[in-house]
Write an enzyme that holds these catalytic residues in place. Structure first.
Site, PDB file in Angstrom:
ATOM      1  N   CYS A  35       0.869  -1.160   0.000  1.00  0.00           N
ATOM      2  CA  CYS A  35       0.000   0.000   0.000  1.00  0.00           C
ATOM      3  C   CYS A  35       0.910   1.215   0.000  1.00  0.00           C
ATOM      4  O   CYS A  35       2.075   1.125  -0.350  1.00  0.00           O
ATOM      5  CB  CYS A  35      -0.951  -0.017   1.201  1.00  0.00           C
ATOM      6  SG  CYS A  35      -0.116  -0.146   2.796  1.00  0.00           S
ATOM      7  N   HIS A  84      33.023 -22.480  15.652  1.00  0.00           N
ATOM      8  CA  HIS A  84      33.464 -22.864  14.307  1.00  0.00           C
ATOM      9  C   HIS A  84      33.358 -24.383  14.185  1.00  0.00           C
ATOM     10  O   HIS A  84      33.954 -25.124  14.967  1.00  0.00           O
ATOM     11  CB  HIS A  84      34.909 -22.417  14.069  1.00  0.00           C
ATOM     12  CG  HIS A  84      35.316 -22.428  12.629  1.00  0.00           C
ATOM     13  ND1 HIS A  84      35.590 -23.586  11.952  1.00  0.00           N
ATOM     14  CD2 HIS A  84      35.486 -21.423  11.741  1.00  0.00           C
ATOM     15  CE1 HIS A  84      35.921 -23.299  10.700  1.00  0.00           C
ATOM     16  NE2 HIS A  84      35.868 -21.981  10.547  1.00  0.00           N
TER      17      HIS A  84
END
Length: 647
Positions: free
Chosen positions: A26, A554
């Site tokens: 809109c 990691h």
């Protein structure tokens, strides 16, 4: 301005293109329907430069961006079709989506998605009618002049043939080819049928206290209760919805060699006939009952109704629900020749304008002043979201006084009997839409007074309340911890980080920590905090703990070379996680088979706050095993935003 970078960030943080079921827009927001809203990173999106807020309402995930072309940029970046709904390029909804969304949410989302694409044109046509009324009142044009007749026809065309336009938009929503919606809409207003509907030759089938069922012709001996469908809305929506199922069924059962002719044939035949005999008459009854009920409720006490609607209208705007109500203004104008609801909310825009100007005058901060001025300009043209989200919501006292001003203005308009005669522009520019075609009356004068009172009240209140944000809107000062416990990120056997076969970790270049030989492929959050880094390859995650330390996990050595293969990331940058939340899934066996070491390394990265890191457990560990004792500097105070403090 190039909105593509912002579009890419929004797409990334709503769960990527694959999580989008549909997208519409809109004036002030991009409206997504997502397959899984939990994949969206609300706080990250809110913090993007150019985004005002995120609102989840009406079954939609709404990104409030103010007037801009972000929607077009998203369509371009994702290679979506414009306003794509139920397309093959959009992922299918999850199996339990329907159960998760209530009837009201689905209904509001349906109405919004159908009407938003046509409201701009609808407003433009309404403004033509409004200007004609103004020109007639001041004597510039007469109703018999050629200029008036041509412009009047231009303004009326969309309203008269509204079923065609709504049929087009509804077809897009229901996954039906648009040409079917256009054809069925045109069928409802076909001149011969329209003429027959206005005929005085009527046979009454049923006459009740609420409505009478009459017919003016038959189809194969079946009575057809013809109606005037010009300017109607609800009938065509239901008809197109029904036609979409007829089309899908025919497309499924008719052989491919016959589809080109017989799918359209049966779709039009079945949907068209059923629409006139069954759907149309019933839908008209529903639409009329709805409109009459609203008028009756407003008529009970116009002052109270005006205050309540005026007060709460901006709340509907904040949640994006107003778009589901706005189409009924046009429906009433088409059905009765006027609407009594819109005048009651007119003053709300003037109240927001007054509040924004008041904050701009009081503000000393140049950034706040410029933002408030820009928001006020938008409010002048009837677009209130920038002022609501950027100026008023962070200032709750000003927001409340704006609501009160809107309520007072609504009450004045209600008592004055103000009416909307043309559906057109919002804000001050829409004033001509409230002029009675017969001339300026008490209703229009009352409306003008309501707007002035709301503006002045809100302006003075904002000047008194000031420009400062509420305390809750400010970043909160938090005394960070002096000590922190860090838990194992994965189940397995923990060992000394200095012995791993990676110099960056073994030489503690990034920081001290611990290594784990995993026994399963699930990595969990070792602390509660914010995801600072989430590599798309899935091999590493960085967290910022609530206690103040930064933790890097990691998975494997050199596994970045796998480019995400055998990894599945469950979090994204900016997400908040709690200790024990699942971060990553990885296939340990497949990674090992590919020749990579699967050791999981966790380090507390070096920082000015970090004092020491002490491993506390070597040996068997689970996600609930404490493995690091972290000591932090004791004299640090951090300013944290809502992103870091909001669960």
């Amino acid at each position: 301005m190039d909105y593509k970078p912002l579009a890419k960030e929004i797409l990334k943080n709503i769960g990527t293109k694959s999580n989008v079921r549909s997208i519409t827009h809109c004036v002030t927001r991009v409206r997504f329907v997502l397959n899984d809203e939990s994949q969206a990173n609300d706080e990250v999106i809110r913090d993007l430069d150019g985004v005002l807020d995120v609102v989840k309402q009406g079954g939609q995930y709404q990104v409030v961006i103010g007037p801009s072309s972000v929607y077009d940029a998203i369509i371009d970046v994702a290679n979506f079709s414009d306003n794509v709904i139920n397309s093959s390029e959009i992922a299918a909804p999850t199996s339990d989506e329907t159960e998760e969304k209530g009837f009201l949410n689905k209904a509001l989302g349906l109405i919004s998605s159908i009407f938003i694409p046509v409201l701009g044109l609808l407003s433009g046509a309404g403004m033509i009618k409004a200007i004609l009324s103004l020109c007639t009142v001041i004597g510039l044009l007469t109703a018999k002049s050629g200029t008036y007749i041509i412009l009047s026809a231009l303004g009326d065309t969309l309203f008269y043939f509204f079923p065609i336009v709504v049929g087009w938009s509804a077809a897009r929503k229901f996954g039906l080819k648009e040409i079917y919606g256009v054809t069925l809409g045109a069928f409802l207003v076909y001149p011969t049928l329209a003429t027959a509907a206005s005929s005085t030759a009527v046979t009454t089938i049923f006459k009740g206290t609420i409505f009478a069922l009459k017919y003016k012709m038959t189809f194969l001996g079946i009575p057809v209760a013809l109606q005037s469908y010009s300017s109607t809305v609800i009938p065509i929506i239901i008809i197109v919805w029904f036609a979409s199922y007829v089309y899908k069924y025919c497309d499924k059962v008719i052989p491919d060699v016959l589809k080109m002719v017989f799918v359209p044939f049966f779709t039009l035949l079945i949907a068209g006939v059923v629409s006139l005999i069954v759907i149309g008459p019933i839908a008209m009854i529903l639409q009329n009952i709805l409109s009459d009920t609203v008028l009756w409720l407003v008529g009970l006490n116009k002052g109270i109704a005006g205050f309540l609607l005026g007060f709460f209208w901006s709340i509907l705007v904040m949640f994006g629900l107003h778009w589901a109500v706005i189409p009924f203004f046009a429906i009433d104008v088409a059905h009765y020749g006027y609407d009594v609801i819109n005048p009651l909310v007119f003053a709300g825009g003037l109240a927001v304008l007054g509040s924004a100007i008041g904050v701009a005058i009081r503000a000393r901060d140049e950034r706040v002043k410029s933002m408030s001025v820009a928001a006020a300009i938008s409010a002048f043209f009837g677009i209130n979201e920038p002022a609501l989200y950027g100026v008023l919501i962070p200032r709750k006292k000003v927001l409340l006084t704006s609501f009160l001003a809107a309520g007072i203005g609504g009450a004045i308009a209600g008592f004055s009997g103000s009416k909307l005669y043309s559906f057109g522009a919002s804000g001050i520019l829409g004033l001509p839409c409230f002029i009675n075609p017969k001339g300026i009356d008490a209703g229009f004068i009352g409306l003008c007074i309501s707007g002035i009172v709301a503006f002045v009240f809100a302006l003075i209140a904002a000047l008194i309340a000031g420009a400062k944000k509420d305390a809750k809107s400010k970043p909160a000062e938090r005394h960070l911890a002096e000590h922190s416990d860090v838990y194992a990120p994965v189940a397995g056997e923990s060992f000394d980080l200095t012995t791993v076969h990676d110099d960056v970790f073994s030489k503690l270049v990034l920081g001290d920590g611990i290594a784990v030989k995993p026994s399963d492929g699930k990595v969990y959050a070792p602390v509660t905090g914010i995801v600072r880094v989430a590599y798309p390859t899935g091999h590493a995650v960085g967290l910022a703990s609530d206690d103040g330390e930064e933790v890097l996990i990691h998975i494997g050595i050199d596994t970045v070379n796998l480019e995400g293969k055998h990894f599945k990331m469950h979090v994204a940058q900016g997400m908040r996680v709690k200790k024990g939340d699942l971060l990553v899934d990885f296939d340990e066996a497949a990674i090992s088979a590919a020749g990579y070491d699967t050791t999981v390394m966790m380090v507390v990265t070096k920082s000015e706050r970090l004092k020491s890191v002490m491993p506390t457990q070597f040996g068997p560990v689970t996600k609930d095993t404490k493995v690091l004792d972290v000591e932090l500097q004791s004299n640090s105070v951090e300013s944290v935003t809502a992103v870091a403090t909001n669960d």
